[in-house]
Enzyme design. Structure first.
Site, short mmCIF file in Angstrom:
data_model
loop_
_atom_site.label_atom_id
_atom_site.label_comp_id
_atom_site.label_asym_id
_atom_site.label_seq_id
_atom_site.Cartn_x
_atom_site.Cartn_y
_atom_site.Cartn_z
N ILE A 103 0.85 -1.18 0.00
CA ILE A 103 0.00 0.00 0.00
C ILE A 103 0.88 1.24 0.00
CG2 ILE A 103 -0.26 0.13 2.52
CD1 ILE A 103 -3.27 0.86 1.95
N CYS A 104 0.47 2.24 -0.76
CA CYS A 104 1.16 3.53 -0.77
C CYS A 104 0.08 4.60 -0.58
CB CYS A 104 1.98 3.72 -2.05
SG CYS A 104 1.01 3.82 -3.57
N GLN A 105 0.29 5.78 -1.09
CA GLN A 105 -0.70 6.84 -0.89
C GLN A 105 -1.92 6.65 -1.80
OE1 GLN A 105 -0.66 8.89 1.55
NE2 GLN A 105 -2.40 10.15 0.99
#
Length: 157
Positions: A103-105
């Site tokens: 997961i990232c932004q």
């Protein structure tokens, strides 16, 4: 900014409405395409990710950079900034029986990182469509990151 669409017989106000409706149609078409990766098993929805995380069925790696972690992370996420991914690759399980979520932004970096890991033989890695921006937008709980990189956060924010 002048519209590239030219409707000479329409009034200015109607022309703007048509342009806005055309833009919305294009955007809704793009939104429909965004789940293609999910259908192919490359990504999961935010809802699927949260259920799997809450059930302890996956290991989740937050690949945002440390300054981004400061705003909060999903409970149980391992902090592994993308800038350190190559050096810390061994922290990501390769076992196909151990599902891994990145997961990232927004999913831009995590989708690229998941693709790169699949090219290296990781068959168990998917990314979270919508990222932490989507997670936060839903008002879901986030926790403060732990002080040490590579550790799992747990203190409630």
């Amino acid at each position: 900014m002048k519209s590239s669409l030219n409707f000479p017989i329409l009034s200015g106000w109607t022309r703007r409405r048509v342009t806005v409706l055309a833009a919305l149609a294009v955007l809704s078409g793009l939104a429909g395409c965004s789940n293609a990766d999910e259908a192919e098993g490359k990504s999961v929805s935010l809802e699927t990710a949260r259920a799997a995380i809450d059930a302890g069925q996956v290991q989740v790696f937050d690949i945002r950079e440390p300054q981004e972690h400061a705003g909060g992370v999903a409970r149980g996420a391992h902090l592994l900034p993308m800038s350190q991914l190559g050096a810390r690759l061994g922290e990501i399980p390769r076992d196909p029986a151990q599902p891994v979520l990145l997961i990232c932004q927004t999913q831009n970096r995590s989708s690229k990182a998941a693709a790169a890991l699949r090219e290296r033989g990781y068959t168990n890695v998917r990314y979270v469509h919508g990222g932490m921006a989507g997670w936060a937008g839903k008002g879901w709980p986030m926790v403060a990151p732990s002080a040490s990189p590579g550790t799992t956060p747990g203190a409630t924010r």
